[in-house]
Design an enzyme around this catalytic site. Structure first.
Site, PDB file in Angstrom:
ATOM      1  N   LEU A 227     -98.844-109.327 -65.116  1.00 49.65           N
ATOM      2  CA  LEU A 227     -98.057-108.965 -66.284  1.00 49.65           C
ATOM      3  C   LEU A 227     -98.723-107.771 -66.952  1.00 49.65           C
ATOM      4  CD1 LEU A 227     -96.817-111.693 -65.605  1.00 49.65           C
ATOM      5  CD2 LEU A 227     -96.848-112.268 -68.027  1.00 49.65           C
ATOM      6  N   ASP A 228     -98.134-106.594 -66.743  1.00 47.61           N
ATOM      7  CA  ASP A 228     -98.717-105.345 -67.224  1.00 47.61           C
ATOM      8  C   ASP A 228     -98.487-105.172 -68.720  1.00 47.61           C
ATOM      9  OD1 ASP A 228     -99.753-102.531 -66.856  1.00 47.61           O
ATOM     10  OD2 ASP A 228     -97.721-102.096 -67.552  1.00 47.61           O
ATOM     11  N   ALA A 229     -99.538-104.757 -69.440  1.00 53.87           N
ATOM     12  CA  ALA A 229     -99.451-104.437 -70.875  1.00 53.87           C
ATOM     13  C   ALA A 229     -98.766-105.549 -71.654  1.00 53.87           C
ATOM     14  CB  ALA A 229     -98.728-103.107 -71.082  1.00 53.87           C
ATOM     15  N   VAL A 230     -99.022-106.782 -71.262  1.00 56.21           N
ATOM     16  CA  VAL A 230     -98.245-107.917 -71.763  1.00 56.21           C
ATOM     17  C   VAL A 230     -98.464-108.170 -73.254  1.00 56.21           C
ATOM     18  CG1 VAL A 230    -100.029-109.582 -71.117  1.00 56.21           C
ATOM     19  CG2 VAL A 230     -97.657-110.320 -71.272  1.00 56.21           C
TER      20      VAL A 230
END
Length: 560
Positions: A227-230
């Site tokens: 989960l990128d830059a979550v």
């Protein structure tokens, strides 16, 4: 499904109506029926991840994933259990993290059939770029065209709103102006750049669209989902707009969906923030992320090697108690991004952080900065290959190799699942030509290679690249063969000397490995607990429990 329903009610209340829920339920159940291959439950000592771009390697007149498949088969497959393919979707900036179409493979890289072939030889990790989408995406162009399907897909904010409290990861404007087809100016939330438009999860249609993306990735074989830059997903003006309660609820919702659809799929959160904020994404140990990126490890290992003092690293590592037996750490030293500095804040004094930054800049590293609410700025990340971060410019290759292998032996000794960046396994140096050509600092550690370059680098014993590859792959093989390095094995760490680290890992079956590291310039004498020992790296038996560990030496001692 009850857990999913409860989370949706907590998040949306009545705004998520019966029609929304029926659509979501149908999509989830359809995907669940389509996934026939069971995922591996949990993790073990065999799990080691390679991080690379899908277009990492090239060959004339061939899509990049076909070339990747050959390089993977020849040089990498036997050493790694998982392959993290950084975003391989059509993109417009940020080397893939500004996604134009979540559902397609970038034609330069190939297509879903190429991804499927790789999945036959390894387990895959996908990026779920869940906070933002490209300004060139159909979603955003539809929004600017006033297409009703994309109403409220993005966050339009009155520029007079007080946003001074918002945490800013980059020194760029938070709001970016755009004009829609009716001539109205929109000031849209853009956490990272004006080409990366933040999604509005307050709109149930956005959630439905993004769950479709997640389900697609599960069908295509993703077993690890990053989960990128979550941390930035939910925004409430007047707050820091990071790590808010509804952001955590979204992560819990994604977790509940993958647990229901494809049990064994692991959610990994990427939050380059101080340690306590980072580990908050593990939730209660059963309801949120399975793993969190261990962002504190890379700069602390770097600090220890630069200063020759291990106290801070050991003090921090002693706090690494698992939240539960169902969570662990995703450990790494290098990645496609720089070496984050925010995780050091609260652990090292600011003057020590600035001193490390200054020392690295003098040796050729670049630095990215962030804006603070008070108008000042602070260093956010160091841009450098980990090879060049560890040694001075005038170091010999012998010195570079010693420090580099030392750092990665530490990585492989820590509890959790280790991940190795492609530039590290290749022993890469700073790519200043890439920075000049592409115009941004992170290009220093994102070099792409022609297939013949890899053959030349790894096929000749005269190169530093070959020596790194040989020594690091040997360490990986030893780790994968010893249950004491299981991510959940008992872990203790101490500093028997100013520059010496002793890590003890003990498996459930009783197998014990004592890992010793000397980060100093002088030998250190140690007396081990009584017993017989076999040194794994040199494949020798100790005839006495008394050892002298040489400068920059690593020892993995297995009790017999």
């Amino acid at each position: 499904m009850k857990k999913i329903t409860d989370l949706l009610t907590r998040f949306y209340g009545d705004a998520f109506n019966k029609g929304h829920f029926l659509t979501l339920q149908n999509n989830i159940e359809r995907c669940r029926r389509e996934i026939s291959i069971a995922r591996k439950p949990g993790w073990d000592e065999n799990d080691v991840v390679l991080i690379a771009y899908a277009d990492q390697f090239s060959h004339p007149d061939e899509v990049r994933l076909k070339t990747f498949e050959r390089v993977w088969a020849r040089w990498l497959n036997t050493h790694f259990s998982h392959l993290h393919l950084l975003p391989f979707y059509p993109w417009s900036s940020d080397d893939g993290f500004s996604v134009i179409d979540y559902h397609r493979v970038d034609p330069v890289a190939g297509d879903w059939a190429d991804i499927s072939r790789l999945n036959k030889s390894t387990r895959l990790m996908f990026d779920y770029v869940c906070n933002h989408i490209s300004a060139r995406s159909d979603w955003f162009t539809g929004y600017l065209a006033c297409d009703a399907r994309y109403d409220n897909f993005f966050i339009d904010v009155d520029p007079a709103t007080d946003l001074s409290a918002v945490t800013r990861p980059r020194a760029l404007p938070l709001l970016s102006p755009f004009t829609d087809a009716k001539g109205r100016q929109r000031h849209l939330w853009t956490t990272f750049s004006d080409d990366q438009i933040d999604l509005n999860y307050e709109n149930p249609q956005v959630l439905l669209a993004m769950v479709d993306v997640l389900l697609h990735y599960l069908r295509e074989g993703a077993e690890y989902v990053r989960l990128d830059a979550v941390g930035y997903m939910w925004k409430t003006p007047g707050t820091r707009c990071i790590h808010l309660e509804k952001t955590h609820l979204l992560v819990k919702l994604f977790r509940a969906i993958v647990d229901h659809v494809a049990p064994g799929t692991l959610i990994i959160t990427e939050t380059n923030v101080p340690h306590q904020d980072n580990i908050s994404y593990l939730g209660n140990g059963h309801d949120e992320a399975h793993m969190v990126y261990q962002f504190t490890l890379p700069p602390l290992v770097l600090h220890a090697i630069h200063t020759g003092t291990v106290e801070t690293l050991c003090d921090w590592a002693q706090t690494l108690q698992p939240v539960s037996s169902h969570t662990t750490w995703f450990n790494f030293l290098a990645s496609h991004d720089g070496i984050g500095l925010n995780p050091l804040r609260g652990i090292l004094p600011e003057e020590d952080i600035l001193a490390l930054v200054e020392a690295l800049q003098q040796q050729g590293a670049l630095v990215n900065w962030k804006n603070n609410p008070d108008g000042s700025r602070s260093p956010y990340e160091i841009n450098v290959t980990y090879m060049d971060a560890l040694s001075a410019r005038d170091s010999s290759n012998k010195q570079r190799l010693e420090r580099f292998i030392m750092a990665h032996a530490l990585l492989l000794s820590f509890p959790g699942v280790p991940a190795i960046y492609i530039q590290s396994i290749l022993g890469a140096r700073n790519d200043y030509d890439g920075v000049q050509r592409l115009g941004y600092n992170r290009a220093i550690n994102r070099r792409k290679y022609a297939e013949e370059e890899i053959t030349a680098m790894l096929g000749s014993s005269d190169t530093l690249n070959y020596q790194v590859y040989q020594q690091l792959t040997r360490l990986i093989a030893l780790r994968r063969a010893n249950p004491a390095f299981h991510p959940d094995s008992a872990f203790t760490i101490e500093a028997p000397g100013v520059s010496v680290i002793a890590i003890t890992r003990k498996a459930n079956n009783g197998e014990t490995v004592i890992a010793l590291f000397n980060l100093g310039e002088t030998p250190h004498y140690l007396e081990l607990p009584p017993g017989n020992y076999y040194e794994l790296i040199t494949a020798t038996t100790l005839i006495t429990p008394e050892v002298i560990i040489k400068p920059w030496q690593v020892m993995w001692l297995r009790q017999q």
